[in-house]
Design a protein around this motif. Sequence first.
Motif, short mmCIF file in Angstrom:
data_model
loop_
_atom_site.label_atom_id
_atom_site.label_comp_id
_atom_site.label_asym_id
_atom_site.label_seq_id
_atom_site.Cartn_x
_atom_site.Cartn_y
_atom_site.Cartn_z
N UNK A 99 3.22 5.91 -2.83
CA UNK A 99 4.41 6.65 -3.25
C UNK A 99 4.50 6.71 -4.78
N UNK A 100 4.20 5.59 -5.45
CA UNK A 100 4.25 5.57 -6.91
C UNK A 100 3.19 6.50 -7.49
N UNK A 101 2.00 6.50 -6.89
CA UNK A 101 0.94 7.39 -7.35
C UNK A 101 1.31 8.86 -7.19
N UNK B 10 1.49 12.83 -17.33
CA UNK B 10 0.18 12.56 -17.92
C UNK B 10 -0.23 13.74 -18.81
N UNK B 11 -0.60 13.49 -20.08
CA UNK B 11 -0.99 14.59 -20.97
C UNK B 11 -2.34 15.16 -20.55
N UNK B 12 -2.37 16.43 -20.18
CA UNK B 12 -3.59 17.05 -19.66
C UNK B 12 -4.27 17.95 -20.70
N UNK B 13 -3.65 18.15 -21.86
CA UNK B 13 -4.25 18.99 -22.90
C UNK B 13 -5.55 18.41 -23.41
N UNK C 224 0.82 -1.21 0.00
CA UNK C 224 0.00 0.00 0.00
C UNK C 224 0.85 1.26 0.00
N UNK C 225 1.89 1.28 0.83
CA UNK C 225 2.78 2.44 0.89
C UNK C 225 3.53 2.63 -0.43
#
Length: 197
Positions: free
Chosen positions: A22-24, A33-36, A17-18
């Motif tokens: 941390x990865x998230x 992550x492309x936000x356009x 879980x930890x």
Amino acid sequence: MKSRALLSCGKCLLGTGLFALAAGMAFLYSGWYPIGADVPHNGLTYWALETLRERSIARASADIEVPGDLGTPNRLLAGGADYNDMCAGCHLRPGKKESDFTLGLYPVPPNLSLPPTQVDGKDLTAQARRRFWIIKHGIKASGMPAWGTTHDDERIWNMVTFLQRLPELTPEQYQILTARSDEEAMPQGAIQDGNQP
């Protein structure tokens, strides 16, 4: 022996879980992550957002009481002019397939002049509740504003009435039903003068 195995399993779950947290967080802060709006979401993200939106709207709109006079001509006429002014740029009018807004927004706003989709094509009462809630509260990060901050419930129900009939309208009928009278078109506080056009 059994308690050791449980403790070991608990530590493993906590560690996993930890690590996932941390990865998230690392992904969120990475900017990868492309936000356009010109790059669609991946399939999993799109599914998650669509599911969240639809379930949230269904839950929030379930107890809304639909007026008994929904669908009357007065509501239809009152809602038509508001739809034309506030909604047609994104949600279109009969005979129109796209606009600058529909080409540039993501997700693309639904064309409400077409027959309802499967999601929106529920019974008329559920559909009316859903549409009322969306118009009143808007939808985050979609371009759909919350009109309830500037419009009362009656005015919103008038737009819902118009939306129920919109897919049946020809472009000519739409033009007639969405026209505002000269009095409605005059800005508030303007002095009416018989000599002015």
